[in-house]
Design a protein around this motif. Structure first.
Motif, short mmCIF file in Angstrom:
data_model
loop_
_atom_site.label_atom_id
_atom_site.label_comp_id
_atom_site.label_asym_id
_atom_site.label_seq_id
_atom_site.Cartn_x
_atom_site.Cartn_y
_atom_site.Cartn_z
N ARG A 67 0.83 -1.20 0.00
CA ARG A 67 0.00 0.00 0.00
C ARG A 67 0.87 1.25 0.00
NH1 ARG A 67 -5.03 -0.17 3.65
NH2 ARG A 67 -6.23 -0.59 1.79
N ALA A 68 0.48 2.23 -0.81
CA ALA A 68 1.21 3.49 -0.86
C ALA A 68 1.21 4.13 0.53
CB ALA A 68 0.59 4.43 -1.89
N SER A 69 2.38 4.57 0.97
CA SER A 69 2.54 5.11 2.32
C SER A 69 3.43 6.34 2.28
CB SER A 69 3.17 4.06 3.23
OG SER A 69 2.38 2.90 3.26
N THR A 70 3.24 7.24 3.24
CA THR A 70 4.04 8.45 3.32
C THR A 70 4.29 8.83 4.77
OG1 THR A 70 2.11 9.89 3.27
CG2 THR A 70 3.14 9.41 1.15
N GLY A 71 5.27 9.70 4.97
CA GLY A 71 5.54 10.36 6.24
C GLY A 71 5.42 9.56 7.51
N ALA A 72 4.40 9.86 8.28
CA ALA A 72 4.23 9.26 9.60
C ALA A 72 3.57 7.88 9.56
CB ALA A 72 3.41 10.20 10.48
N ASP A 73 3.27 7.37 8.36
CA ASP A 73 2.69 6.02 8.28
C ASP A 73 3.62 5.02 8.94
OD1 ASP A 73 0.53 7.07 6.90
OD2 ASP A 73 1.21 6.36 4.94
N GLN A 74 3.05 4.14 9.72
CA GLN A 74 3.81 3.16 10.48
C GLN A 74 4.33 2.03 9.60
OE1 GLN A 74 4.43 3.27 14.03
NE2 GLN A 74 3.84 5.35 13.54
N ILE A 75 5.48 1.50 9.99
CA ILE A 75 6.05 0.30 9.37
C ILE A 75 6.19 -0.72 10.49
CG2 ILE A 75 7.99 -0.71 8.14
CD1 ILE A 75 8.64 2.10 7.08
N ALA A 76 5.40 -1.77 10.41
CA ALA A 76 5.41 -2.80 11.45
C ALA A 76 6.63 -3.70 11.29
CB ALA A 76 4.14 -3.63 11.37
N PRO A 77 7.14 -4.24 12.39
CA PRO A 77 8.22 -5.22 12.29
C PRO A 77 7.78 -6.37 11.38
CG PRO A 77 7.89 -4.58 14.57
CD PRO A 77 6.74 -3.98 13.78
N GLY A 78 8.70 -6.80 10.54
CA GLY A 78 8.41 -7.89 9.61
C GLY A 78 7.81 -7.43 8.29
N ALA A 79 7.51 -6.14 8.15
CA ALA A 79 6.89 -5.61 6.94
C ALA A 79 7.87 -5.64 5.76
CB ALA A 79 6.42 -4.18 7.16
N VAL A 80 7.29 -5.67 4.57
CA VAL A 80 8.06 -5.52 3.33
C VAL A 80 7.76 -4.13 2.80
CG1 VAL A 80 8.38 -6.32 0.97
CG2 VAL A 80 8.01 -7.97 2.81
N VAL A 81 8.82 -3.35 2.58
CA VAL A 81 8.71 -1.99 2.06
C VAL A 81 9.35 -1.98 0.68
CG1 VAL A 81 9.34 0.42 2.42
CG2 VAL A 81 8.87 -1.05 4.40
N GLU A 82 8.64 -1.39 -0.28
CA GLU A 82 9.17 -1.31 -1.64
C GLU A 82 9.36 0.15 -2.01
OE1 GLU A 82 7.57 -4.66 -4.17
OE2 GLU A 82 5.95 -4.32 -2.71
N VAL A 83 10.53 0.44 -2.58
CA VAL A 83 10.87 1.79 -3.03
C VAL A 83 10.85 1.77 -4.55
CG1 VAL A 83 12.60 3.63 -2.95
CG2 VAL A 83 12.28 2.13 -0.96
N LEU A 84 9.86 2.50 -5.12
CA LEU A 84 9.65 2.48 -6.57
C LEU A 84 9.77 3.88 -7.15
CD1 LEU A 84 7.15 0.53 -5.23
CD2 LEU A 84 7.21 -0.11 -7.60
N PRO A 85 10.69 4.06 -8.11
CA PRO A 85 10.75 5.34 -8.80
C PRO A 85 9.60 5.43 -9.79
CG PRO A 85 12.33 3.83 -9.75
CD PRO A 85 11.69 3.12 -8.58
N PRO A 86 9.32 6.62 -10.32
CA PRO A 86 8.26 6.73 -11.33
C PRO A 86 8.63 5.90 -12.56
CG PRO A 86 9.22 8.89 -10.85
CD PRO A 86 9.96 7.88 -10.05
N PHE A 87 7.63 5.32 -13.17
CA PHE A 87 7.86 4.52 -14.36
C PHE A 87 7.33 5.27 -15.57
CE2 PHE A 87 7.84 1.37 -11.02
CZ PHE A 87 8.86 0.51 -11.41
N ALA A 88 8.08 5.22 -16.66
CA ALA A 88 7.65 5.85 -17.90
C ALA A 88 7.07 4.77 -18.81
CB ALA A 88 8.84 6.53 -18.57
N GLY A 89 6.35 5.21 -19.78
CA GLY A 89 5.81 4.26 -20.75
C GLY A 89 4.30 4.24 -20.72
N GLY A 90 3.76 3.35 -21.45
CA GLY A 90 2.31 3.31 -21.45
C GLY A 90 1.84 2.34 -22.36
#
Length: 90
Positions: A67-90
């Motif tokens: 799920r898209a998350s920002t700022g103060a959003d919590q990250i629970a222990p054991g969570a998977v966090v993905e860092v995605l740059p903007p994608f081009a194309g269509g």
């Protein structure tokens, strides 16, 4: 914050996965971190620990548990966090 190592409980770790340009900027595909409780904590840590990410982090999406998350959003222990740059194309 630290990466996995002796004495670190794997259940308390957060898995961070980097995609596309974020992977290239980080220099790794994935890492495990402890001591990350919010998205802001994670971004602050990555800005210091992986300076190559400084140019791409401001435009990246951060997903916590898919799920898209920002700022103060919590990250629970054991969570998977993905860092995605903007994608081009269509």
């Amino acid at each position: 914050m630290h990466t996995s190592g002796p004495g670190t409980d794997p259940a308390e770790m957060v898995t961070v996965r980097y995609w596309a340009g974020a992977r290239a900027a980080a220099g790794i595909a994935e890492e495990r971190l402890a001591g990350v409780s919010t998205v802001d904590d994670l971004v602050a840590h990555l800005s210091t620990a992986r300076p190559g990410l400084l140019a791409v982090l401001p435009v990246c999406s951060v997903l916590v548990g898919g799920r898209a998350s920002t700022g103060a959003d919590q990250i629970a222990p054991g969570a998977v966090v993905e860092v995605l740059p903007p994608f081009a194309g269509g």
